[in-house]
Design a protein around this motif. Sequence first.
Motif, PDB file in Angstrom:
ATOM      1  N   THR A 168       7.536 -11.646  -2.870  1.00  0.00           N
ATOM      2  CA  THR A 168       6.465 -10.867  -2.265  1.00  0.00           C
ATOM      3  C   THR A 168       5.634 -10.196  -3.354  1.00  0.00           C
ATOM      4  OG1 THR A 168       7.845  -8.883  -2.084  1.00  0.00           O
ATOM      5  CG2 THR A 168       7.868 -10.408  -0.228  1.00  0.00           C
ATOM      6  N   GLY A 169       4.475  -9.690  -2.946  1.00  0.00           N
ATOM      7  CA  GLY A 169       3.612  -8.999  -3.908  1.00  0.00           C
ATOM      8  C   GLY A 169       2.860  -9.979  -4.789  1.00  0.00           C
ATOM      9  N   GLY A 221      -3.689   2.635 -13.144  1.00  0.00           N
ATOM     10  CA  GLY A 221      -3.044   1.714 -12.215  1.00  0.00           C
ATOM     11  C   GLY A 221      -1.959   0.909 -12.895  1.00  0.00           C
ATOM     12  N   VAL A 222      -0.868   0.673 -12.171  1.00  0.00           N
ATOM     13  CA  VAL A 222       0.262  -0.114 -12.675  1.00  0.00           C
ATOM     14  C   VAL A 222       0.722  -1.059 -11.575  1.00  0.00           C
ATOM     15  CG1 VAL A 222       2.628  -0.074 -13.563  1.00  0.00           C
ATOM     16  CG2 VAL A 222       1.026   1.730 -14.217  1.00  0.00           C
ATOM     17  N   ALA A 223       0.958  -2.314 -11.931  1.00  0.00           N
ATOM     18  CA  ALA A 223       1.415  -3.300 -10.961  1.00  0.00           C
ATOM     19  C   ALA A 223       2.922  -3.243 -10.781  1.00  0.00           C
ATOM     20  CB  ALA A 223       1.002  -4.700 -11.408  1.00  0.00           C
ATOM     21  N   LEU A 224       3.355  -3.595  -9.584  1.00  0.00           N
ATOM     22  CA  LEU A 224       4.771  -3.700  -9.260  1.00  0.00           C
ATOM     23  C   LEU A 224       5.079  -5.158  -8.945  1.00  0.00           C
ATOM     24  CD1 LEU A 224       7.568  -2.441  -8.466  1.00  0.00           C
ATOM     25  CD2 LEU A 224       6.656  -2.287  -6.133  1.00  0.00           C
ATOM     26  N   LYS A 225       5.940  -5.763  -9.749  1.00  0.00           N
ATOM     27  CA  LYS A 225       6.334  -7.153  -9.532  1.00  0.00           C
ATOM     28  C   LYS A 225       7.744  -7.190  -8.972  1.00  0.00           C
ATOM     29  CE  LYS A 225       3.601  -8.855 -13.454  1.00  0.00           C
ATOM     30  NZ  LYS A 225       3.654  -9.615 -14.726  1.00  0.00           N
ATOM     31  N   LEU A 226       7.921  -7.952  -7.910  1.00  0.00           N
ATOM     32  CA  LEU A 226       9.228  -8.094  -7.292  1.00  0.00           C
ATOM     33  C   LEU A 226       9.739  -9.525  -7.490  1.00  0.00           C
ATOM     34  CD1 LEU A 226       8.560  -6.206  -3.935  1.00  0.00           C
ATOM     35  CD2 LEU A 226       9.496  -5.296  -6.053  1.00  0.00           C
ATOM     36  N   ASN A 227      11.043  -9.675  -7.477  1.00  0.00           N
ATOM     37  CA  ASN A 227      11.614 -11.000  -7.699  1.00  0.00           C
ATOM     38  C   ASN A 227      11.989 -11.701  -6.404  1.00  0.00           C
ATOM     39  OD1 ASN A 227      13.829  -9.558  -6.885  1.00  0.00           O
ATOM     40  ND2 ASN A 227      14.956  -9.728  -8.821  1.00  0.00           N
ATOM     41  N   ASP A 228      11.463 -11.199  -5.278  1.00  0.00           N
ATOM     42  CA  ASP A 228      11.805 -11.808  -3.991  1.00  0.00           C
ATOM     43  C   ASP A 228      10.668 -12.651  -3.424  1.00  0.00           C
ATOM     44  OD1 ASP A 228      10.006  -9.844  -3.382  1.00  0.00           O
ATOM     45  OD2 ASP A 228      11.141  -8.979  -1.723  1.00  0.00           O
ATOM     46  N   SER A 230      23.346  -2.058  10.201  1.00  0.00           N
ATOM     47  CA  SER A 230      21.928  -2.380  10.379  1.00  0.00           C
ATOM     48  C   SER A 230      21.068  -1.165  10.641  1.00  0.00           C
ATOM     49  CB  SER A 230      21.764  -3.369  11.544  1.00  0.00           C
ATOM     50  OG  SER A 230      22.261  -2.793  12.739  1.00  0.00           O
ATOM     51  N   GLY A 231      21.658  -0.081  11.135  1.00  0.00           N
ATOM     52  CA  GLY A 231      20.858   1.106  11.434  1.00  0.00           C
ATOM     53  C   GLY A 231      20.679   2.033  10.255  1.00  0.00           C
ATOM     54  N   GLY A 232      21.344   1.760   9.110  1.00  0.00           N
ATOM     55  CA  GLY A 232      21.266   2.660   7.975  1.00  0.00           C
ATOM     56  C   GLY A 232      19.932   2.605   7.287  1.00  0.00           C
ATOM     57  N   LYS A 233      19.515   3.743   6.667  1.00  0.00           N
ATOM     58  CA  LYS A 233      18.212   3.818   6.004  1.00  0.00           C
ATOM     59  C   LYS A 233      18.101   2.842   4.855  1.00  0.00           C
ATOM     60  CE  LYS A 233      15.056   7.018   3.709  1.00  0.00           C
ATOM     61  NZ  LYS A 233      14.838   8.415   3.279  1.00  0.00           N
ATOM     62  N   VAL A 234      19.169   2.787   4.003  1.00  0.00           N
ATOM     63  CA  VAL A 234      19.125   1.876   2.864  1.00  0.00           C
ATOM     64  C   VAL A 234      19.057   0.436   3.346  1.00  0.00           C
ATOM     65  CG1 VAL A 234      20.410   1.069   0.851  1.00  0.00           C
ATOM     66  CG2 VAL A 234      20.310   3.496   1.349  1.00  0.00           C
ATOM     67  N   ALA A 235      19.785   0.119   4.404  1.00  0.00           N
ATOM     68  CA  ALA A 235      19.753  -1.236   4.938  1.00  0.00           C
ATOM     69  C   ALA A 235      18.360  -1.598   5.407  1.00  0.00           C
ATOM     70  CB  ALA A 235      20.744  -1.368   6.093  1.00  0.00           C
ATOM     71  N   ARG A 236      17.671  -0.673   6.047  1.00  0.00           N
ATOM     72  CA  ARG A 236      16.321  -0.961   6.545  1.00  0.00           C
ATOM     73  C   ARG A 236      15.377  -1.188   5.396  1.00  0.00           C
ATOM     74  NH1 ARG A 236      17.468   3.426   9.949  1.00  0.00           N
ATOM     75  NH2 ARG A 236      15.975   4.742   8.842  1.00  0.00           N
ATOM     76  N   VAL A 237      15.491  -0.401   4.340  1.00  0.00           N
ATOM     77  CA  VAL A 237      14.622  -0.560   3.183  1.00  0.00           C
ATOM     78  C   VAL A 237      14.874  -1.897   2.510  1.00  0.00           C
ATOM     79  CG1 VAL A 237      14.030   0.341   0.908  1.00  0.00           C
ATOM     80  CG2 VAL A 237      14.371   1.912   2.805  1.00  0.00           C
ATOM     81  N   ALA A 238      16.159  -2.234   2.311  1.00  0.00           N
ATOM     82  CA  ALA A 238      16.504  -3.501   1.681  1.00  0.00           C
ATOM     83  C   ALA A 238      15.989  -4.671   2.500  1.00  0.00           C
ATOM     84  CB  ALA A 238      18.012  -3.603   1.497  1.00  0.00           C
ATOM     85  N   GLU A 239      16.131  -4.577   3.816  1.00  0.00           N
ATOM     86  CA  GLU A 239      15.653  -5.649   4.685  1.00  0.00           C
ATOM     87  C   GLU A 239      14.149  -5.792   4.570  1.00  0.00           C
ATOM     88  OE1 GLU A 239      15.717  -8.768   7.273  1.00  0.00           O
ATOM     89  OE2 GLU A 239      17.427  -7.735   6.400  1.00  0.00           O
ATOM     90  N   GLY A 240      13.446  -4.684   4.392  1.00  0.00           N
ATOM     91  CA  GLY A 240      11.985  -4.719   4.339  1.00  0.00           C
ATOM     92  C   GLY A 240      11.422  -5.333   3.095  1.00  0.00           C
ATOM     93  N   ILE A 241      12.201  -5.429   2.009  1.00  0.00           N
ATOM     94  CA  ILE A 241      11.654  -5.980   0.773  1.00  0.00           C
ATOM     95  C   ILE A 241      12.120  -7.397   0.521  1.00  0.00           C
ATOM     96  CG2 ILE A 241      11.464  -3.714  -0.311  1.00  0.00           C
ATOM     97  CD1 ILE A 241      14.002  -4.312  -1.846  1.00  0.00           C
ATOM     98  N   ARG A 242      12.926  -7.962   1.407  1.00  0.00           N
ATOM     99  CA  ARG A 242      13.357  -9.338   1.206  1.00  0.00           C
ATOM    100  C   ARG A 242      12.250 -10.300   1.544  1.00  0.00           C
ATOM    101  NH1 ARG A 242      18.847  -8.038   2.838  1.00  0.00           N
ATOM    102  NH2 ARG A 242      18.457  -8.669   4.959  1.00  0.00           N
TER     103      ARG A 242
END
Length: 288
Positions: free
Chosen positions: A221-222, A212-219, A276-288
Motif C-alpha cells: 500500500t501507499g 514533508g516526509v514520505a511513508l513507505k510500507l512493505n505491504d 478481532s475486537g482489540g485496538k491493535v488488531a484493528r490497526v494491524a488489519e487496516g494496514i495489510r
Amino acid sequence: MKRTGKKTANDRNFVVALSRGLDVLRAFQPSDGLLGNQEIAARTNLPKPTVSRLTYTLTKLGYLTPVPRFEKYQLAPAAMALGYAALANLGVRHLSEPFREEVMRATGGAVAIGGRDRHSMIYFGQSRGSETVGVQLDVGSRVPIATTAMGRAYFWALGEDDRAELSRVLREHYGSRWPKMRDGLERSGEMVAKHGFAISVGDWHDDIGAAGVALKLNDGTGPYAFNCGAPAFRFTEERLINDIGPRLLAMVRNIEAALGGLMSLSKKDDSKKLKSGGKVARVAEGIR
C-alpha cells in the motif's frame, strides 16, 4: 478535472459511465455547500446533459440529495459512508495520531498525513492546535502534488516508472505551467536525497511553509506522506531545514518501526492471534 484519457477510455475493462459518475461525486469539495449541474459540469468537463443524467441517477441511488429550492445537490449520507469506511480501514491514520500530536505540540505546526488523489494529495488525518489558525485544511482537503511539501515527498518516494507516469499526469494537467512546476519538483528531489525530506516555502501559498516526509510500507500500500506546516513567518526555510524537517523525518521513522512491529505481530501463529475486537488488531488489519 481532466476527462478520461484515450488510453483508459479504450480499455475494454474500463466502465466509462461509472468513471463519470465518480467524477461527479469527486466534484464536491469539503468547502462546498451545494452544487448545481452547471457547476458540476464545469468542474468535471462533462457535458451538462450528461451531468443531469448522472445527478439524477446518483440521487436515485442515495448518493446525492437534491435541494429543489436552489436546483442544486449536496452529498448524501450514502456517499459520506464510503469515505468513513475508507478512513476506518486506514490503520496508519489511527496509529500515527499520537506521533502527529507530539510533533504538533513540539513545533506549533499542523501535522497531516495524506495519499494521492490524481494530481493532488488528499488529507485523511490531521493534528492541528490553536497556533495553526492560518492553516485552514482538514480531513478531505486536497493540496497539489507539484508545489507542496507533502506532494513532493510523495513524488520522490515513487519508483521510477510510477514517477514517470505521474509526471505525465501532471504535465497534462498543468499544460504551459508544467516547466515551472517540474523545476520545483527537481529541486525538491535534491533536498530529499540530501536531507530525507522536502520543503515548500511560498511555492503553493505565499504565507505557508512546510516540510514533508514520505511513508513507505512493505505491504504493497501507499506510499503516503506527512507534512508539518505553519505560517511562513514562523516556518522559515532555515527552520524547516534545521528543525521541522528533521523532527518530521524522525517521526515517520518511528511510525515505520511501529507499523513494522504490528505487521510482525499480525503474522504470528494463527493460534495466537489477537482478538478481532482489540485496538491493535484493528490497526494491524487496516494496514495489510
